[in-house]
Design a protein around this motif. Structure first.
Motif, PDB file in Angstrom:
ATOM      1  N   UNK A  50       1.042  -1.235   0.013  1.00  7.95           N
ATOM      2  CA  UNK A  50       0.042   0.130   0.108  1.00  7.95           C
ATOM      3  C   UNK A  50       1.004   1.207   0.056  1.00  7.95           C
ATOM      4  N   UNK A  51       0.753   1.976  -0.906  1.00 11.01           N
ATOM      5  CA  UNK A  51       1.403   3.388  -0.958  1.00 11.01           C
ATOM      6  C   UNK A  51       0.491   4.554  -0.699  1.00 11.01           C
ATOM      7  N   UNK A  52       0.862   5.106   0.269  1.00 10.65           N
ATOM      8  CA  UNK A  52       0.157   6.333   0.938  1.00 10.65           C
ATOM      9  C   UNK A  52       0.462   7.481   0.294  1.00 10.65           C
ATOM     10  N   UNK A  53      -0.584   8.317  -0.101  1.00  6.11           N
ATOM     11  CA  UNK A  53      -0.222   9.819  -0.588  1.00  6.11           C
ATOM     12  C   UNK A  53      -1.645  10.429   0.079  1.00  6.11           C
ATOM     13  N   UNK A  54      -1.195  11.714   0.049  1.00  4.60           N
ATOM     14  CA  UNK A  54      -2.345  12.766   0.259  1.00  4.60           C
ATOM     15  C   UNK A  54      -3.114  13.071  -1.033  1.00  4.60           C
ATOM     16  N   UNK A  55      -4.618  13.437  -0.637  1.00  2.40           N
ATOM     17  CA  UNK A  55      -5.360  13.481  -1.639  1.00  2.40           C
ATOM     18  C   UNK A  55      -4.878  15.199  -2.211  1.00  2.40           C
ATOM     19  N   UNK A  56      -5.226  15.493  -3.759  1.00  2.00           N
ATOM     20  CA  UNK A  56      -4.824  16.520  -4.164  1.00  2.00           C
ATOM     21  C   UNK A  56      -5.735  17.890  -3.588  1.00  2.00           C
ATOM     22  N   UNK A  57      -5.630  18.921  -3.284  1.00  2.00           N
ATOM     23  CA  UNK A  57      -6.434  19.688  -2.628  1.00  2.00           C
ATOM     24  C   UNK A  57      -7.483  20.087  -3.731  1.00  2.00           C
ATOM     25  N   UNK A  58      -8.868  20.411  -3.017  1.00  2.90           N
ATOM     26  CA  UNK A  58      -9.871  20.601  -3.925  1.00  2.90           C
ATOM     27  C   UNK A  58     -10.471  19.479  -4.702  1.00  2.90           C
ATOM     28  N   UNK A  59      -9.738  18.361  -4.779  1.00  2.00           N
ATOM     29  CA  UNK A  59     -10.509  17.345  -5.575  1.00  2.00           C
ATOM     30  C   UNK A  59     -10.673  16.127  -4.627  1.00  2.00           C
ATOM     31  N   UNK A  60     -11.919  15.363  -5.009  1.00  2.00           N
ATOM     32  CA  UNK A  60     -12.164  14.216  -4.185  1.00  2.00           C
ATOM     33  C   UNK A  60     -11.791  12.761  -5.214  1.00  2.00           C
ATOM     34  N   UNK A  61     -10.658  12.333  -5.144  1.00  2.00           N
ATOM     35  CA  UNK A  61     -10.531  11.028  -5.745  1.00  2.00           C
ATOM     36  C   UNK A  61     -11.034   9.984  -4.936  1.00  2.00           C
ATOM     37  N   UNK A  62     -11.926   9.171  -6.074  1.00  5.05           N
ATOM     38  CA  UNK A  62     -12.642   7.828  -5.383  1.00  5.05           C
ATOM     39  C   UNK A  62     -11.890   6.689  -5.553  1.00  5.05           C
ATOM     40  N   UNK A  63     -12.170   5.584  -5.336  1.00  4.83           N
ATOM     41  CA  UNK A  63     -11.479   4.485  -5.158  1.00  4.83           C
ATOM     42  C   UNK A  63     -11.647   3.823  -6.629  1.00  4.83           C
ATOM     43  N   UNK A  64     -10.724   3.239  -7.422  1.00  8.71           N
ATOM     44  CA  UNK A  64     -10.880   2.640  -8.505  1.00  8.71           C
ATOM     45  C   UNK A  64     -10.287   1.391  -8.461  1.00  8.71           C
ATOM     46  N   UNK A  65     -10.665   0.421  -9.393  1.00  3.77           N
ATOM     47  CA  UNK A  65     -10.011  -0.720  -9.731  1.00  3.77           C
ATOM     48  C   UNK A  65      -9.335  -1.083 -11.062  1.00  3.77           C
ATOM     49  N   UNK A  66      -8.085  -1.249 -11.187  1.00  7.09           N
ATOM     50  CA  UNK A  66      -7.519  -1.423 -12.459  1.00  7.09           C
ATOM     51  C   UNK A  66      -7.469  -0.230 -13.364  1.00  7.09           C
ATOM     52  N   UNK A  67      -7.727   0.931 -12.674  1.00  5.23           N
ATOM     53  CA  UNK A  67      -7.878   2.133 -13.617  1.00  5.23           C
ATOM     54  C   UNK A  67      -6.185   2.620 -14.030  1.00  5.23           C
ATOM     55  N   UNK A  68      -5.317   2.297 -12.925  1.00  4.57           N
ATOM     56  CA  UNK A  68      -4.068   2.883 -13.367  1.00  4.57           C
ATOM     57  C   UNK A  68      -3.300   1.730 -14.166  1.00  4.57           C
ATOM     58  N   UNK A  69      -3.389   0.483 -13.701  1.00  4.68           N
ATOM     59  CA  UNK A  69      -3.015  -0.717 -14.547  1.00  4.68           C
ATOM     60  C   UNK A  69      -3.480  -2.058 -13.889  1.00  4.68           C
ATOM     61  N   UNK A  70      -3.333  -2.927 -14.487  1.00  2.39           N
ATOM     62  CA  UNK A  70      -3.958  -4.474 -13.892  1.00  2.39           C
ATOM     63  C   UNK A  70      -3.120  -4.589 -12.649  1.00  2.39           C
ATOM     64  N   UNK A  71      -3.988  -4.999 -11.736  1.00  3.69           N
ATOM     65  CA  UNK A  71      -3.409  -5.387 -10.413  1.00  3.69           C
ATOM     66  C   UNK A  71      -2.923  -4.258  -9.477  1.00  3.69           C
ATOM     67  N   UNK A  72      -3.549  -2.974 -10.016  1.00  3.79           N
ATOM     68  CA  UNK A  72      -3.385  -1.799  -9.130  1.00  3.79           C
ATOM     69  C   UNK A  72      -4.718  -1.198  -8.956  1.00  3.79           C
ATOM     70  N   UNK A  73      -5.111  -1.311  -7.612  1.00  8.23           N
ATOM     71  CA  UNK A  73      -6.198  -0.499  -7.090  1.00  8.23           C
ATOM     72  C   UNK A  73      -5.985   0.656  -6.434  1.00  8.23           C
ATOM     73  N   UNK A  74      -6.866   1.737  -6.418  1.00  4.36           N
ATOM     74  CA  UNK A  74      -6.708   2.780  -5.430  1.00  4.36           C
ATOM     75  C   UNK A  74      -7.864   2.872  -4.588  1.00  4.36           C
ATOM     76  N   UNK A  75      -7.637   3.615  -3.183  1.00  3.56           N
ATOM     77  CA  UNK A  75      -8.368   3.697  -2.250  1.00  3.56           C
ATOM     78  C   UNK A  75      -8.680   5.149  -1.970  1.00  3.56           C
ATOM     79  N   UNK A  76      -9.703   5.678  -2.230  1.00  3.32           N
ATOM     80  CA  UNK A  76      -9.868   7.171  -1.904  1.00  3.32           C
ATOM     81  C   UNK A  76     -11.176   7.025  -0.937  1.00  3.32           C
ATOM     82  N   UNK A  77     -11.955   8.069  -1.643  1.00  3.64           N
ATOM     83  CA  UNK A  77     -13.596   8.409  -1.209  1.00  3.64           C
ATOM     84  C   UNK A  77     -14.237   7.289  -1.368  1.00  3.64           C
ATOM     85  N   UNK A  78     -14.904   6.620  -0.417  1.00  2.71           N
ATOM     86  CA  UNK A  78     -15.569   5.451  -0.851  1.00  2.71           C
ATOM     87  C   UNK A  78     -14.893   4.143  -0.390  1.00  2.71           C
TER      88      UNK A  78
END
Length: 302
Positions: free
Chosen positions: A135-163
Motif C-alpha cells: 500500500x502506497x500512501x499519498x495525500x489527496x490533491x487539494x480541492x479534488x475528491x479522488x474515489x476508489x478505483x479498480x484497475x484504472x492505473x494498470x492491471x493489479x493496481x487499485x486505489x483507495x480514496x473516497x468510498x
C-alpha cells in the motif's frame, strides 16, 4: 508511522497511532479485512442507523474515547477510511492462483507505469500487506475528491480514496500481518498519477458490455445478465443484489466454464457502476463466489 506504545494492547495502539495522524479509523473484524458491524443488506434501521444506514466511511473516527471503547470489546483489526483521512492509497496487489500465466503483479505493473511516465517510484509511506503486496500512501490533491478505483492505473493496481478503506499496519489475517515498510508521512499524490485518476471515463451507452470469454453460451449469458442486474440495482438493495448475482454465477466457475478472475472483475465493474465502494464490492463478490463454489452440485445433478 511511529511504533505503537506497547503498554497498550497492540491493535488499539495501532488504531490510536493512525488517529494521531488524523486518519479516520474503523474497527475491522478480528483477523479479517471486513468492517465490524452489519452490512447494508442487514441494516436494522435502528440505533446509529435510525436515520439511514451508516457506511464504514461514515462511522470512521479519530475520537480516542470511542476507539478505546471499541477495542475494549474485541481485538479488532484496524481500518483507515481513506477519503475522510485525506488519503489516496495505491494498492499493488499480488497474483492469485486463478490468474493466467504471465500476468504481472501490482508491483511489476507499477514499475512499468513509472518507466512509461519517465518517473521514479515516489518515496512515501508504505505498508506491506498480509499477502505480500504493498500500500502506497499519498495525500489527496487539494480541492479534488479522488474515489476508489479498480484497475484504472494498470492491471493489479487499485486505489483507495473516497468510498474506500485500507487495512492498516498492525492488523493480522490468516495470510499474515500488515507491516510498515516506510514510516515517513505520506507525500502529495504526484501529478502524473493524478491525471489518469481524474480523467472522467466515457459514459457507457446502452447495456453493460462484457468481454467474451471461453465457456458455454449459458455461462456467458448468465454472467452478462447477472452483472446487468447488479449494475442496475436500486439504492438499499445494491449489496444484496451483487451478492445474489455473484452466487448464481459461481456454479459456472465451479464447473470450469468461466475463469474466476474474469467473473470477479466483471462483477467489480458492475458493483462500482451501481455506486458501491470498491472494497465492499470485492468482499461481497469473493464471499459469494466462495460460497457458491463450495456448495455447487455436479453439473449432471442440476
Amino acid at each position: 508511522m511511529i511504533a505503537p506504545d506497547l503498554s497498550r494492547p497492540d491493535l488499539l495502539a495501532w488504531a490510536l497511532e493512525a488517529a494521531r495522524r488524523g486518519w479516520h479509523v474503523i474497527p475491522l473484524r478480528p483477523r479479517d479485512k471486513r468492517p465490524a458491524g452489519h452490512a447494508e443488506q442487514y441494516c436494522p434501521a435502528a440505533g446509529r442507523c435510525a436515520a439511514g444506514h451508516k457506511t464504514p466511511e461514515q462511522r470512521a473516527t479519530t475520537d480516542v474515547e470511542l476507539l478505546v471503547a471499541a477495542w475494549a470489546q474485541a481485538p479488532y483489526n484496524v481500518g483507515v477510511a481513506t477519503g475522510p483521512s485525506g488519503l489516496l492509497v495505491i494498492d499493488l496487489d499480488t497474483l492469485k492462483p486463478a490468474d493466467p500465466k504471465g500476468t504481472p503483479d501490482g508491483a511489476t505493473s507499477f514499475a512499468a507505469l513509472c518507466e512509461r511516465a519517465g518517473q521514479t517510484p515516489p518515496d512515501t509511506c508504505r505498508v506491506r500487506t498480509a499477502r505480500g503486496g504493498e500500500h502506497l500512501y499519498f495525500t489527496q490533491p487539494p480541492g479534488i475528491r479522488l474515489h476508489s478505483t479498480a484497475g484504472r492505473l494498470a492491471k493489479k493496481i487499485d486505489t483507495r480514496g473516497w468510498g474506500g478503506y485500507v487495512v492498516a499496519a498492525g492488523s493480522t489475517t490468516p495470510d499474515g500481518t500488515y507491516t510498515v515498510l516506510d514510516d515517513r508521512e505520506p507525500v502529495p499524490l504526484p501529478e502524473w498519477l493524478r491525471e489518469p485518476l481524474t480523467d472522467t471515463p466515457a459514459a457507457v451507452a446502452g447495456p453493460l458490455r462484457l468481454p467474451v470469454v471461453a465457456g458455454s453460451l449459458a455461462a456467458q449469458a448468465a454472467l452478462e445478465a447477472e452483472c446487468a442486474a447488479a449494475a442496475g440495482a436500486a439504492h438499499g438493495t445494491r449489496n444484496t443484489v451483487l451478492n445474489r448475482s455473484a452466487f448464481k454465477v459461481g456454479r459456472f466457475v465451479a464447473w470450469g466454464d468461466l475463469p474466476r478472475h474474469v467473473v470477479e472483475e466483471a462483477f467489480q465493474v458492475a458493483g462500482e457502476s451501481a455506486g458501491l465502494a470498491a472494497a465492499e464490492c470485492r468482499s461481497t463478490i469473493r464471499s459469494a463466489l466462495d460460497g457458491s463454489i463450495r456448495t455447487a452440485r455436479p453439473r449432471e445433478a442440476v
